[in-house]
Design a protein around this motif. Sequence first.
Motif, PDB file in Angstrom:
ATOM      1  N   LEU A   1      34.682  27.049  47.663  1.00 24.04           N
ATOM      2  CA  LEU A   1      34.996  28.430  48.026  1.00 24.04           C
ATOM      3  C   LEU A   1      36.125  28.977  47.155  1.00 24.04           C
ATOM      4  CD1 LEU A   1      34.883  28.171  51.937  1.00 24.04           C
ATOM      5  CD2 LEU A   1      33.202  29.297  50.465  1.00 24.04           C
ATOM      6  N   PHE A   2      37.132  28.163  46.941  1.00 23.66           N
ATOM      7  CA  PHE A   2      38.264  28.586  46.112  1.00 23.66           C
ATOM      8  C   PHE A   2      37.826  28.819  44.670  1.00 23.66           C
ATOM      9  CE2 PHE A   2      41.763  27.098  43.273  1.00 23.66           C
ATOM     10  CZ  PHE A   2      42.531  28.255  43.365  1.00 23.66           C
ATOM     11  N   PHE A   3      37.017  27.918  44.133  1.00 25.69           N
ATOM     12  CA  PHE A   3      36.536  28.064  42.756  1.00 25.69           C
ATOM     13  C   PHE A   3      35.755  29.364  42.583  1.00 25.69           C
ATOM     14  CE2 PHE A   3      32.975  27.451  39.780  1.00 25.69           C
ATOM     15  CZ  PHE A   3      33.681  27.290  38.601  1.00 25.69           C
ATOM     16  N   THR A   4      34.830  29.642  43.493  1.00 27.74           N
ATOM     17  CA  THR A   4      34.024  30.860  43.374  1.00 27.74           C
ATOM     18  C   THR A   4      34.860  32.106  43.624  1.00 27.74           C
ATOM     19  OG1 THR A   4      33.317  30.604  45.689  1.00 27.74           O
ATOM     20  CG2 THR A   4      31.865  29.717  43.973  1.00 27.74           C
ATOM     21  N   LEU A   5      35.883  31.991  44.471  1.00 28.13           N
ATOM     22  CA  LEU A   5      36.774  33.131  44.689  1.00 28.13           C
ATOM     23  C   LEU A   5      37.468  33.522  43.385  1.00 28.13           C
ATOM     24  CD1 LEU A   5      38.380  35.114  46.501  1.00 28.13           C
ATOM     25  CD2 LEU A   5      39.998  33.249  46.912  1.00 28.13           C
ATOM     26  N   VAL A   6      37.999  32.537  42.671  1.00 27.27           N
ATOM     27  CA  VAL A   6      38.704  32.811  41.420  1.00 27.27           C
ATOM     28  C   VAL A   6      37.737  33.332  40.358  1.00 27.27           C
ATOM     29  CG1 VAL A   6      40.014  31.780  39.524  1.00 27.27           C
ATOM     30  CG2 VAL A   6      40.524  31.127  41.887  1.00 27.27           C
ATOM     31  N   VAL A   7      36.610  32.642  40.193  1.00 29.37           N
ATOM     32  CA  VAL A   7      35.653  33.017  39.147  1.00 29.37           C
ATOM     33  C   VAL A   7      35.053  34.399  39.411  1.00 29.37           C
ATOM     34  CG1 VAL A   7      33.425  32.422  38.130  1.00 29.37           C
ATOM     35  CG2 VAL A   7      35.118  30.638  38.522  1.00 29.37           C
ATOM     36  N   ASN A   8      34.650  34.664  40.650  1.00 30.04           N
ATOM     37  CA  ASN A   8      34.047  35.960  40.965  1.00 30.04           C
ATOM     38  C   ASN A   8      35.055  37.093  40.864  1.00 30.04           C
ATOM     39  OD1 ASN A   8      31.542  34.847  41.420  1.00 30.04           O
ATOM     40  ND2 ASN A   8      31.784  34.698  43.624  1.00 30.04           N
ATOM     41  N   THR A   9      36.316  36.815  41.200  1.00 30.00           N
ATOM     42  CA  THR A   9      37.345  37.842  41.061  1.00 30.00           C
ATOM     43  C   THR A   9      37.547  38.213  39.599  1.00 30.00           C
ATOM     44  OG1 THR A   9      38.489  37.070  43.060  1.00 30.00           O
ATOM     45  CG2 THR A   9      39.750  38.421  41.517  1.00 30.00           C
ATOM     46  N   ILE A  10      37.643  37.203  38.742  1.00 29.45           N
ATOM     47  CA  ILE A  10      37.819  37.466  37.310  1.00 29.45           C
ATOM     48  C   ILE A  10      36.616  38.219  36.747  1.00 29.45           C
ATOM     49  CG2 ILE A  10      38.007  36.366  35.044  1.00 29.45           C
ATOM     50  CD1 ILE A  10      39.608  34.129  36.390  1.00 29.45           C
ATOM     51  N   ALA A  11      35.408  37.798  37.131  1.00 32.05           N
ATOM     52  CA  ALA A  11      34.196  38.478  36.641  1.00 32.05           C
ATOM     53  C   ALA A  11      34.133  39.917  37.128  1.00 32.05           C
ATOM     54  CB  ALA A  11      32.961  37.699  37.092  1.00 32.05           C
ATOM     55  N   SER A  12      34.530  40.163  38.374  1.00 31.13           N
ATOM     56  CA  SER A  12      34.484  41.523  38.921  1.00 31.13           C
ATOM     57  C   SER A  12      35.476  42.439  38.215  1.00 31.13           C
ATOM     58  CB  SER A  12      34.786  41.488  40.424  1.00 31.13           C
ATOM     59  OG  SER A  12      33.815  40.733  41.124  1.00 31.13           O
ATOM     60  N   LEU A  13      36.645  41.917  37.888  1.00 34.61           N
ATOM     61  CA  LEU A  13      37.648  42.726  37.197  1.00 34.61           C
ATOM     62  C   LEU A  13      37.227  43.049  35.762  1.00 34.61           C
ATOM     63  CD1 LEU A  13      40.892  40.939  38.451  1.00 34.61           C
ATOM     64  CD2 LEU A  13      40.123  43.237  39.063  1.00 34.61           C
ATOM     65  N   GLN A  14      36.226  42.328  35.252  1.00 40.13           N
ATOM     66  CA  GLN A  14      35.728  42.576  33.898  1.00 40.13           C
ATOM     67  C   GLN A  14      34.323  43.168  33.906  1.00 40.13           C
ATOM     68  OE1 GLN A  14      37.125  39.394  30.905  1.00 40.13           O
ATOM     69  NE2 GLN A  14      37.036  38.249  32.822  1.00 40.13           N
ATOM     70  N   MET A  15      33.919  43.773  35.015  1.00 40.25           N
ATOM     71  CA  MET A  15      32.586  44.353  35.143  1.00 40.25           C
ATOM     72  C   MET A  15      32.352  45.399  34.046  1.00 40.25           C
ATOM     73  SD  MET A  15      29.849  44.302  36.917  1.00 40.25           S
ATOM     74  CE  MET A  15      28.500  45.192  37.653  1.00 40.25           C
TER      75      MET A  15
END
Length: 308
Positions: free
Chosen positions: A218-232
């Motif tokens: 959960l923590f890994f996907t939280l970090v990765v998805n947050t970074i990806a969303s900020l670079q949409m």
Amino acid sequence: MTARRHRSTLTRQEGRWALLFLAPWIVGFLVFYAGPMLASLWLSFTDYDIVNPPRFVGLDNYRQMVADPMVARSLRNTVYYTVLHVPLAMAISLGLALLLNRVGRLSGFFRTVFYLPVMTPAVAVGILFLLLLNTQDGLVNRFLGWFGVDGPSWTTDPDWVMPGIVLMSLWSLGSTVIIYLAALQNVPRELHEAAIVDGAGPWQRFRAVTLPMISGALFFTLVVNTIASLQMFSEVYTMYFGNQTTQQRFNADAATFYVIYLFQQAFQFLHMGFASALAWLLFLVILLITVIQVRLSKRWVYYESEES
């Protein structure tokens, strides 16, 4: 003494071989990452339009960034999207992973089905959802019409542009689903059996056993998805800025993400120095958010290797 010298020689030889095998990565990192980052940092203090040589302007680009209302607007749009997308994506992916974990033999087939959208090119996804979210004859509004709901103008109403983008982003959850499924399959059955013996119900087992054991995923996907969303960028640019007809029918500010504004400044207006300053602000924002997430993770992420 001879044995020690022999071990020292072997160690040096192993070090040389290690450097030799690491050399392609080191060269690639210096040429494609570290070098461009340092060049971008320098350009952020210059006025550069590609045609003419860079002219040093000090902190002017950063002052302009503070004064430019579109920087704040695009950053607000990006954060708003991230706050909506990341929790929804994680919750839906976890739900799908829990269902897949119960499917049994067919889980391999469904894993492939869920992962296929990830392989779809971003431009194709943007075009597809531009059609699906069409106000007049889009399938989404048609589906809502079956229940007597008058669908909104997903692609033209500024109030509904962002929810439409979030809806589009939920198309490609396959990677997160697969990560959660792998984590669920690694939860020891003995823990669930012990919880059942203690009288724990399904919800109690999920909260007290399953969630702590998959908290690392959960923590890994939280970090990765947050970074990806900020670079949409790709899908939204295809939908709203690569289509002249759509662009003329709505206020583009509603779909201007931070990276899109950065791209426009760099390659449409050739303000490379200002775009470099924007890139470094985004880097610092992502770094700050990631550091906060890592610090907070110590309170809720459980690693089986840690001592209790």
